[in-house]
Design a protein around this motif. Structure first.
Motif, PDB file in Angstrom:
ATOM      1  N   VAL A  92       1.132   5.725  -1.490  1.00  8.32           N
ATOM      2  CA  VAL A  92       0.484   6.941  -1.967  1.00  8.32           C
ATOM      3  C   VAL A  92       1.372   7.550  -3.046  1.00  8.32           C
TER       4      VAL A  92
ATOM      5  N   LYS B   7     -11.041   9.652   1.363  1.00 13.75           N
ATOM      6  CA  LYS B   7     -10.998   9.777   2.822  1.00 13.75           C
ATOM      7  C   LYS B   7      -9.743  10.548   3.245  1.00 13.75           C
ATOM      8  N   ARG B   8      -8.619  10.198   2.651  1.00 18.56           N
ATOM      9  CA  ARG B   8      -7.349  10.849   2.968  1.00 18.56           C
ATOM     10  C   ARG B   8      -7.394  12.331   2.598  1.00 18.56           C
ATOM     11  N   ALA B   9      -7.961  12.652   1.445  1.00 17.55           N
ATOM     12  CA  ALA B   9      -8.065  14.043   0.998  1.00 17.55           C
ATOM     13  C   ALA B   9      -8.921  14.862   1.967  1.00 17.55           C
TER      14      ALA B   9
ATOM     15  N   VAL C  88      -4.205   6.772  -3.324  1.00 14.78           N
ATOM     16  CA  VAL C  88      -3.792   5.603  -2.549  1.00 14.78           C
ATOM     17  C   VAL C  88      -3.825   4.419  -3.515  1.00 14.78           C
TER      18      VAL C  88
ATOM     19  N   GLU D  50      -9.376  14.236   5.184  1.00 13.73           N
ATOM     20  CA  GLU D  50      -8.615  14.391   6.424  1.00 13.73           C
ATOM     21  C   GLU D  50      -7.588  15.511   6.287  1.00 13.73           C
ATOM     22  N   ILE D  51      -6.917  15.559   5.153  1.00  8.78           N
ATOM     23  CA  ILE D  51      -5.916  16.596   4.911  1.00  8.78           C
ATOM     24  C   ILE D  51      -6.588  17.968   4.846  1.00  8.78           C
TER      25      ILE D  51
ATOM     26  N   GLY E 128      -1.322  11.826  -5.000  1.00  2.40           N
ATOM     27  CA  GLY E 128      -2.186  11.738  -3.829  1.00  2.40           C
ATOM     28  C   GLY E 128      -3.057  10.492  -3.801  1.00  2.40           C
TER      29      GLY E 128
ATOM     30  N   LYS F  49       0.855  -1.188   0.000  1.00  4.03           N
ATOM     31  CA  LYS F  49       0.000   0.000   0.000  1.00  4.03           C
ATOM     32  C   LYS F  49       0.889   1.234   0.000  1.00  4.03           C
TER      33      LYS F  49
ATOM     34  N   GLU G 222     -10.348   5.218  -0.270  1.00  2.00           N
ATOM     35  CA  GLU G 222      -9.289   5.590   0.674  1.00  2.00           C
ATOM     36  C   GLU G 222      -8.650   6.921   0.266  1.00  2.00           C
ATOM     37  N   THR G 223      -8.497   7.147  -1.038  1.00  3.61           N
ATOM     38  CA  THR G 223      -7.938   8.413  -1.531  1.00  3.61           C
ATOM     39  C   THR G 223      -8.835   9.568  -1.119  1.00  3.61           C
TER      40      THR G 223
END
Length: 73
Positions: A7, A58-60, A41, A62-63, A39, A5, A55-56
């Motif tokens: 990024v 979700k990560r965006a 995932v 959070e950032i 960016g 996994k 997941e990408t």
């Protein structure tokens, strides 16, 4: 075969630079789907790459939330 996994950090001269557990590793850009972006995932298994859009996203978010906290003042 092991699933990795990572990024997408950036693209350079035919390579995708992928961050994996805090370190970067270069992979041939041509094994990635055409619509891969910085960016994203990704899961890499051998020469197969799958983008995890959920997941990408979700990560965006959070950032973005962290950035909003920093710039509130």
């Amino acid at each position: 075969m092991k699933k990795i996994k990572g990024v997408i950090d950036r693209f350079e001269e035919g390579f995708a630079v992928v961050e994996i557990e805090g370190k970067t590793k270069d992979y041939p850009k041509d094994i990635f789907p055409k619509n891969t972006q910085v960016g994203d995932v990704v899961y890499i298994t051998g020469n197969q790459v799958k983008i995890d859009r959920q997941e990408t996203q979700k990560r965006a978010k959070e950032i973005e939330s962290l950035m909003n906290e920093i710039w509130e003042d």
